[in-house]
Design a protein around this motif. Sequence first.
Motif, PDB file in Angstrom:
ATOM      1  N   ALA A  39       0.644  -1.488   0.025  1.00  0.00           N
ATOM      2  CA  ALA A  39       0.149  -0.050   0.255  1.00  0.00           C
ATOM      3  C   ALA A  39       0.933   1.110   0.101  1.00  0.00           C
ATOM      4  N   LEU A  40      -0.024   2.491   0.308  1.00  0.00           N
ATOM      5  CA  LEU A  40       0.937   3.472   0.446  1.00  0.00           C
ATOM      6  C   LEU A  40       1.594   3.875   1.276  1.00  0.00           C
ATOM      7  N   GLY A  41       3.387   4.451   1.101  1.00  0.00           N
ATOM      8  CA  GLY A  41       3.734   4.260   1.870  1.00  0.00           C
ATOM      9  C   GLY A  41       4.930   3.273   1.973  1.00  0.00           C
ATOM     10  N   ARG A  42       4.253   2.144   1.325  1.00  0.00           N
ATOM     11  CA  ARG A  42       5.310   0.383   1.200  1.00  0.00           C
ATOM     12  C   ARG A  42       6.238   0.800   0.091  1.00  0.00           C
ATOM     13  N   ALA A  43       6.638  -0.618  -0.211  1.00  0.00           N
ATOM     14  CA  ALA A  43       7.542  -0.707  -1.170  1.00  0.00           C
ATOM     15  C   ALA A  43       6.987  -0.737  -2.176  1.00  0.00           C
ATOM     16  N   TYR A  44       7.827  -1.058  -3.213  1.00  0.00           N
ATOM     17  CA  TYR A  44       7.815  -0.576  -4.582  1.00  0.00           C
ATOM     18  C   TYR A  44       7.146  -2.537  -5.013  1.00  0.00           C
ATOM     19  N   ASP A  45       7.062  -3.320  -4.255  1.00  0.00           N
ATOM     20  CA  ASP A  45       6.142  -4.902  -4.933  1.00  0.00           C
ATOM     21  C   ASP A  45       4.885  -4.769  -4.354  1.00  0.00           C
ATOM     22  N   SER A  46       4.298  -4.065  -3.854  1.00  0.00           N
ATOM     23  CA  SER A  46       3.028  -3.846  -3.500  1.00  0.00           C
ATOM     24  C   SER A  46       1.803  -3.714  -4.821  1.00  0.00           C
ATOM     25  N   LEU A 106      -4.617   2.441   0.179  1.00  0.00           N
ATOM     26  CA  LEU A 106      -4.076   3.021   1.093  1.00  0.00           C
ATOM     27  C   LEU A 106      -3.662   2.022   2.101  1.00  0.00           C
ATOM     28  N   GLY A 107      -3.559   0.941   2.624  1.00  0.00           N
ATOM     29  CA  GLY A 107      -2.520   0.321   3.841  1.00  0.00           C
ATOM     30  C   GLY A 107      -3.241   0.202   4.753  1.00  0.00           C
ATOM     31  N   GLY A 108      -2.536   1.405   6.192  1.00  0.00           N
ATOM     32  CA  GLY A 108      -1.698   1.490   6.935  1.00  0.00           C
ATOM     33  C   GLY A 108      -2.830   2.972   7.160  1.00  0.00           C
ATOM     34  N   GLN A 109      -2.649   3.673   5.781  1.00  0.00           N
ATOM     35  CA  GLN A 109      -3.731   4.825   6.426  1.00  0.00           C
ATOM     36  C   GLN A 109      -5.047   5.048   6.061  1.00  0.00           C
ATOM     37  N   PHE A 110      -5.142   4.164   5.765  1.00  0.00           N
ATOM     38  CA  PHE A 110      -7.030   3.515   5.572  1.00  0.00           C
ATOM     39  C   PHE A 110      -7.140   3.775   7.025  1.00  0.00           C
ATOM     40  N   ALA A 111      -7.180   3.695   7.980  1.00  0.00           N
ATOM     41  CA  ALA A 111      -7.363   3.461   9.141  1.00  0.00           C
ATOM     42  C   ALA A 111      -7.751   5.188   9.982  1.00  0.00           C
ATOM     43  N   THR A 112      -6.665   6.280   9.810  1.00  0.00           N
ATOM     44  CA  THR A 112      -6.363   7.939   9.642  1.00  0.00           C
ATOM     45  C   THR A 112      -7.507   8.065   8.875  1.00  0.00           C
ATOM     46  N   SER A 134      -0.699  16.687   7.950  1.00  0.00           N
ATOM     47  CA  SER A 134      -0.125  16.765   7.738  1.00  0.00           C
ATOM     48  C   SER A 134       0.805  15.369   7.018  1.00  0.00           C
ATOM     49  N   ASP A 135       0.638  14.239   7.728  1.00  0.00           N
ATOM     50  CA  ASP A 135       0.630  12.786   7.796  1.00  0.00           C
ATOM     51  C   ASP A 135      -0.197  12.016   6.287  1.00  0.00           C
ATOM     52  N   LEU A 136      -0.880  13.009   6.027  1.00  0.00           N
ATOM     53  CA  LEU A 136      -1.665  11.922   4.223  1.00  0.00           C
ATOM     54  C   LEU A 136      -3.026  13.201   4.175  1.00  0.00           C
ATOM     55  N   VAL A 137      -3.018  13.214   2.448  1.00  0.00           N
ATOM     56  CA  VAL A 137      -3.325  14.079   1.956  1.00  0.00           C
ATOM     57  C   VAL A 137      -4.898  13.186   0.860  1.00  0.00           C
ATOM     58  N   TRP A 148     -13.032   9.522  -8.508  1.00  0.00           N
ATOM     59  CA  TRP A 148     -12.680   9.212  -8.485  1.00  0.00           C
ATOM     60  C   TRP A 148     -11.242  10.551  -7.274  1.00  0.00           C
ATOM     61  N   GLY A 149     -10.355  10.073  -7.632  1.00  0.00           N
ATOM     62  CA  GLY A 149      -9.873   9.602  -6.010  1.00  0.00           C
ATOM     63  C   GLY A 149      -8.132  10.289  -6.319  1.00  0.00           C
ATOM     64  N   PHE A 150      -7.762  10.488  -5.290  1.00  0.00           N
ATOM     65  CA  PHE A 150      -6.224  10.717  -5.279  1.00  0.00           C
ATOM     66  C   PHE A 150      -5.199  10.420  -3.996  1.00  0.00           C
ATOM     67  N   ALA A 151      -4.115  10.302  -3.058  1.00  0.00           N
ATOM     68  CA  ALA A 151      -4.262  10.095  -1.979  1.00  0.00           C
ATOM     69  C   ALA A 151      -2.432  10.173  -1.661  1.00  0.00           C
ATOM     70  N   TYR A 152      -2.034  10.875  -0.881  1.00  0.00           N
ATOM     71  CA  TYR A 152      -0.099  10.830  -1.164  1.00  0.00           C
ATOM     72  C   TYR A 152       0.080  10.718   0.587  1.00  0.00           C
ATOM     73  N   VAL A 153       1.221  11.094   0.465  1.00  0.00           N
ATOM     74  CA  VAL A 153       2.122  11.180   2.411  1.00  0.00           C
ATOM     75  C   VAL A 153       2.969  12.337   1.628  1.00  0.00           C
ATOM     76  N   PRO A 154       2.483  13.868   2.386  1.00  0.00           N
ATOM     77  CA  PRO A 154       3.159  14.646   1.973  1.00  0.00           C
ATOM     78  C   PRO A 154       4.308  14.736   2.622  1.00  0.00           C
ATOM     79  N   ASN A 155       5.177  13.699   3.651  1.00  0.00           N
ATOM     80  CA  ASN A 155       6.793  14.107   3.622  1.00  0.00           C
ATOM     81  C   ASN A 155       7.957  12.379   2.586  1.00  0.00           C
TER      82      ASN A 155
END
Length: 167
Positions: A39-46, A106-112, A134-137, A148-155
């Motif tokens: 998921a988001l924030g995880r390794a490319y193999d996802s 979203l993986g671990g970010q889904f709960a947020t 600050s940790d999820l948009v 439609w939609g998008f999500a990203y981790v700013p840092n």
Amino acid sequence: MARVEDQLRRRMRANLRRARSLALLLLAAIAPASAARAALGRAYDSVDTHRIHMAAKRHAQALASHTVDTLTLANGAVVREFSRPDGTVFAVAWRGPSRPDLRQLLGGQFATFQSETAPITGRRARRLVSVNRSDLVVQSSGHPGAFWGFAYVPNLTPGGFAMSDFK
């Protein structure tokens, strides 16, 4: 003779249905385990895990600051996953007739995401859903047939990435 052949065909169809049902049950049992590490924030193999889970076609495009993997689903939906050169998925975007499995993307970010959007129900759910932390948009909207939609981790976003890359 024809009656025996008909009975054999019916049995074969019934066995095929049972085999398909068993395969779907096995897939359902395996899918949550693979989603937990992808998921988001995880390794490319996802990205490949998502491709398999969604039964999608994959096309990768390497850019100067990141790679965009485009997953095209059977229903015409498109999911794009953005990864840094070090292999970290920092953003996802989607567009199509239905929402993709956001829990997986979203993986671990889904709960947020879920806690930030929990009060949104009913007709309001068709309006823009926005999380701006600050940790999820996340931004998501749509209606049946056009989501439609998008999500990203700013840092985690690399230099050279722009919001226009989501389009």
